[in-house]
Design a protein around this motif. Structure first.
Motif, PDB file in Angstrom:
ATOM      1  N   THR A 284     152.865 100.604  28.330  1.00  9.69           N
ATOM      2  CA  THR A 284     152.858 100.527  27.096  1.00  9.69           C
ATOM      3  C   THR A 284     152.419  98.843  26.622  1.00  9.69           C
ATOM      4  O   THR A 284     153.344  98.141  27.115  1.00  9.69           O
ATOM      5  CB  THR A 284     153.752 100.860  26.210  1.00  9.69           C
ATOM      6  OG1 THR A 284     154.360 102.243  26.345  1.00  9.69           O
ATOM      7  CG2 THR A 284     153.390 100.446  24.301  1.00  9.69           C
ATOM      8  N   GLU A 285     151.152  98.736  25.926  1.00 17.04           N
ATOM      9  CA  GLU A 285     150.260  97.426  25.788  1.00 17.04           C
ATOM     10  C   GLU A 285     151.063  96.742  24.390  1.00 17.04           C
ATOM     11  O   GLU A 285     150.400  97.719  23.309  1.00 17.04           O
ATOM     12  CB  GLU A 285     149.163  96.667  26.290  1.00 17.04           C
ATOM     13  CG  GLU A 285     149.056  95.151  26.062  1.00 17.04           C
ATOM     14  CD  GLU A 285     147.714  95.332  26.670  1.00 17.04           C
ATOM     15  OE1 GLU A 285     147.370  94.005  26.517  1.00 17.04           O
ATOM     16  OE2 GLU A 285     147.333  96.152  27.524  1.00 17.04           O
ATOM     17  N   VAL A 286     151.950  95.722  24.341  1.00 18.63           N
ATOM     18  CA  VAL A 286     151.858  95.442  22.082  1.00 18.63           C
ATOM     19  C   VAL A 286     151.524  94.405  22.531  1.00 18.63           C
ATOM     20  O   VAL A 286     151.885  93.430  22.945  1.00 18.63           O
ATOM     21  CB  VAL A 286     153.494  95.463  22.200  1.00 18.63           C
ATOM     22  CG1 VAL A 286     153.656  95.145  20.371  1.00 18.63           C
ATOM     23  CG2 VAL A 286     154.025  96.778  22.051  1.00 18.63           C
ATOM     24  N   THR A 287     150.060  93.943  21.516  1.00 13.85           N
ATOM     25  CA  THR A 287     149.670  92.361  21.816  1.00 13.85           C
ATOM     26  C   THR A 287     148.712  92.198  20.057  1.00 13.85           C
ATOM     27  O   THR A 287     148.226  93.747  19.544  1.00 13.85           O
ATOM     28  CB  THR A 287     148.349  92.038  22.436  1.00 13.85           C
ATOM     29  OG1 THR A 287     148.157  90.490  22.257  1.00 13.85           O
ATOM     30  CG2 THR A 287     147.357  93.761  22.394  1.00 13.85           C
ATOM     31  N   ASN A 288     148.758  91.065  19.150  1.00 13.62           N
ATOM     32  CA  ASN A 288     148.154  91.228  18.327  1.00 13.62           C
ATOM     33  C   ASN A 288     146.885  90.485  18.197  1.00 13.62           C
ATOM     34  O   ASN A 288     146.177  89.492  17.575  1.00 13.62           O
ATOM     35  CB  ASN A 288     149.466  90.211  17.383  1.00 13.62           C
ATOM     36  CG  ASN A 288     149.310  88.592  17.943  1.00 13.62           C
ATOM     37  OD1 ASN A 288     149.118  88.619  19.407  1.00 13.62           O
ATOM     38  ND2 ASN A 288     150.347  88.484  17.344  1.00 13.62           N
ATOM     39  N   GLN A 289     146.742  89.890  19.887  1.00 13.01           N
ATOM     40  CA  GLN A 289     145.575  89.380  20.501  1.00 13.01           C
ATOM     41  C   GLN A 289     144.006  90.876  20.340  1.00 13.01           C
ATOM     42  O   GLN A 289     144.298  91.854  21.185  1.00 13.01           O
ATOM     43  CB  GLN A 289     145.341  88.792  21.682  1.00 13.01           C
ATOM     44  CG  GLN A 289     146.528  87.922  21.088  1.00 13.01           C
ATOM     45  CD  GLN A 289     146.473  86.783  22.272  1.00 13.01           C
ATOM     46  OE1 GLN A 289     146.209  87.779  23.178  1.00 13.01           O
ATOM     47  NE2 GLN A 289     147.221  85.511  22.473  1.00 13.01           N
ATOM     48  N   LYS A 290     142.895  90.614  20.061  1.00 12.97           N
ATOM     49  CA  LYS A 290     141.794  91.121  20.542  1.00 12.97           C
ATOM     50  C   LYS A 290     141.324  91.476  21.864  1.00 12.97           C
ATOM     51  O   LYS A 290     141.320  90.727  22.005  1.00 12.97           O
ATOM     52  CB  LYS A 290     140.696  90.864  19.407  1.00 12.97           C
ATOM     53  CG  LYS A 290     139.484  91.577  19.038  1.00 12.97           C
ATOM     54  CD  LYS A 290     138.674  91.302  17.990  1.00 12.97           C
ATOM     55  CE  LYS A 290     137.450  92.249  18.785  1.00 12.97           C
ATOM     56  NZ  LYS A 290     136.226  91.544  18.166  1.00 12.97           N
ATOM     57  N   VAL A 291     141.185  92.278  22.383  1.00 17.25           N
ATOM     58  CA  VAL A 291     140.820  93.234  23.616  1.00 17.25           C
ATOM     59  C   VAL A 291     139.417  92.343  23.425  1.00 17.25           C
ATOM     60  O   VAL A 291     139.023  92.752  22.954  1.00 17.25           O
ATOM     61  CB  VAL A 291     140.929  94.351  23.497  1.00 17.25           C
ATOM     62  CG1 VAL A 291     140.252  94.267  25.096  1.00 17.25           C
ATOM     63  CG2 VAL A 291     142.137  94.577  23.655  1.00 17.25           C
ATOM     64  N   PRO A 292     138.671  91.522  24.564  1.00 14.46           N
ATOM     65  CA  PRO A 292     137.673  91.359  25.043  1.00 14.46           C
ATOM     66  C   PRO A 292     136.947  92.553  24.876  1.00 14.46           C
ATOM     67  O   PRO A 292     137.258  93.667  25.508  1.00 14.46           O
ATOM     68  CB  PRO A 292     137.923  90.330  25.947  1.00 14.46           C
ATOM     69  CG  PRO A 292     138.790  89.449  25.729  1.00 14.46           C
ATOM     70  CD  PRO A 292     139.986  90.859  25.134  1.00 14.46           C
ATOM     71  N   LEU A 293     135.698  91.952  24.889  1.00 12.29           N
ATOM     72  CA  LEU A 293     134.491  93.084  24.533  1.00 12.29           C
ATOM     73  C   LEU A 293     134.093  93.730  25.791  1.00 12.29           C
ATOM     74  O   LEU A 293     133.820  94.835  26.135  1.00 12.29           O
ATOM     75  CB  LEU A 293     133.089  93.030  23.867  1.00 12.29           C
ATOM     76  CG  LEU A 293     132.361  93.558  23.598  1.00 12.29           C
ATOM     77  CD1 LEU A 293     132.626  94.741  22.419  1.00 12.29           C
ATOM     78  CD2 LEU A 293     130.698  93.890  22.835  1.00 12.29           C
TER      79      LEU A 293
END
Length: 438
Positions: A284-293
């Motif tokens: 489970t990945e919790v992050t507030n950063q946008k995943v690169p395209l």
């Protein structure tokens, strides 16, 4: 000195002896009676031979209030009974009315028509003193007992009753016709005035309607232009967004190829390649950063890029474009303008004309036929006189007898004094030498 008494005996005296005068008149009674009889005969001859003159009259009084009620309630022409009587009196006194009656009834005035005399001259012979209008006292003109009396004197052989009654009826009919003509003119003037106001209201309505249609069409035109501008701007915006997206996809595809990402993945999944355990692992990945395209992988990115390249229209991607199309379609036809242009009975939409229509209908419904209008009441028609007013035979005979008697007495006295003067003539002129003192 002895001649003095005799002189006074024959000198005239200043005293008048009435008995002597009466005696002198009595002595010449034949002259007195003869003069009286002669004058009486002349008076009788004049009384019976002079033309007979008759007098008749007709009396007019104000009409009853109910006779003029319909006219006065019309609110167009006010004519109180006293004013109606005054107007008829003006017709009776009018020279023109009398002349017209004279012209219209030549058979009644044959006695006044003579060879070599014009119609107007014959009328003057009749109108000079024949008809006399007696007006009421001005101080009592407002009295309910006001009246008009028309008197006429005419010679024997003339149908005065027919003339006077005919003239009264003619004057009343003439005034009635005048009232009808006045009423017709007033009603027509009122109708023209109302028509002008209604036409002005109609012109105002037409102007307002045209102005409203012009404003509505102008507003639609402005709205359509604004929507077209918005649509063009949105399409340009989406085209630029599509180009920008293609550039992003090309960059992401090149990155994904360089790092070998073919299928979609995440940064944490790429870091977990070191863990090769047999037990299943749930990450489970919790992050507030946008995943690169590029983590989508080359397959997904190339598929999206190919779809964008094949796209010819970006309208479906923005809901606002559909809304703009809807609004433009609704602007194709302005229903309010269509209804305004499709009105059939536009007079129903005129403002403040209902009272004008009501007044116009009332005026058109008025009865302007005054042929049965009773302006005055003929209180007394002219009737055949019982006898002539001229000559007054008894008065003429009496005056002629008195005049003959006076003339006979004067003649008798004149003869008496002439006789005395002749008798006293020799003593009236004396020689101055025989007078006393000489």
């Amino acid at each position: 000195m002895n001649n003095t008494p005799q002189l006074h005996q024959y000198l005239p005296s200043d005293e008048v002896d009435l008995f002597e005068l009466f005696h002198a008149i009595w002595k010449q009674k034949k002259w007195v009676i003869g003069c009286t009889i002669l004058a009486g005969l002349l008076g009788v001859g004049y009384a019976y031979l002079s033309p007979k003159v008759y007098q008749i009259s007709s009396v007019l009084r104000p009409a009853a209030i109910n006779e003029l009620d319909a006219l006065n309630r019309s609110e167009v022409y006010k004519l109180p009974p006293a004013d109606a009587l005054a107007k008829v009196g003006s017709q009776l006194e009018s020279y023109e009315a009398r002349l017209d009656f004279f012209r219209a009834n030549p058979a009644l005035f044959e006695a006044f028509q003579q060879p070599g005399r014009s119609l107007e001259q014959s009328f003057e012979a009749f109108n000079g003193s024949a008809i006399n209008l007696v007006l009421p006292d001005p101080k009592k003109s407002d009295s309910p007992n006001s009246y008009l009396r028309l008197e006429m004197q005419y010679p024997d052989g003339l149908d005065g009753v027919a003339i006077l009654n005919g003239f009264v009826a003619y004057a009343i009919a003439r005034q009635r016709k005048q009232v009808g003509a006045d009423l017709k003119v007033i009603v027509n003037n009122r109708l023209n005035e109302l028509k002008g106001k209604i036409d002005a209201a109609r012109a105002n309505y037409e102007t307002g309607k045209a102005s409203k249609i012009a404003r509505l069409l102008e507003a639609d035109k402005i709205k359509r232009a604004q929507l077209q501008d918005e649509l063009t701007a949105l399409r340009l915006q989406m085209k630029l967004q599509r180009g920008s997206r293609l550039a992003e996809l090309d960059e992401a595809i090149s990155i994904a190829k360089s790092i070998g990402i073919k299928n979609p993945t995440t940064p944490s999944a790429m870091g977990a390649d070191a863990f090769n355990g047999s037990s299943p692992v749930v990450r489970t990945e919790v992050t507030n950063q946008k995943v690169p395209l590029y983590f989508l992988g080359t397959e997904a990115l190339e598929a999206e890029r190919a779809a964008l390249v094949r796209r010819t229209n970006d309208d479906f991607t923005n809901n606002r474009i559909a809304e703009i199309g809807k609004e433009l379609r609704m602007l194709d036809v302005n229903r309010e303008v269509e209804v305004l242009n499709g009105r059939k009975d536009e007079d129903m939409f005129l403002q403040d004309v209902e009272p004008l229509w009501a007044e116009e209908a009332r005026l058109r419904g008025l009865n302007i036929d005054m042929s049965m209008l009773k302006l005055v009441t003929v209180d007394r028609l002219a009737l055949e006189p019982l006898g002539p007013i001229k000559p007054r035979k008894s008065l003429i005979i009496a005056l002629s007898l008195v005049a003959g008697l006076m003339f006979g007495i004067l003649l008798a006295l004149t003869r008496h004094f002439v006789h005395l003067r002749r008798q006293n003539g020799p003593f009236a002129v004396l020689d101055e030498r025989r007078l006393p003192g000489r």
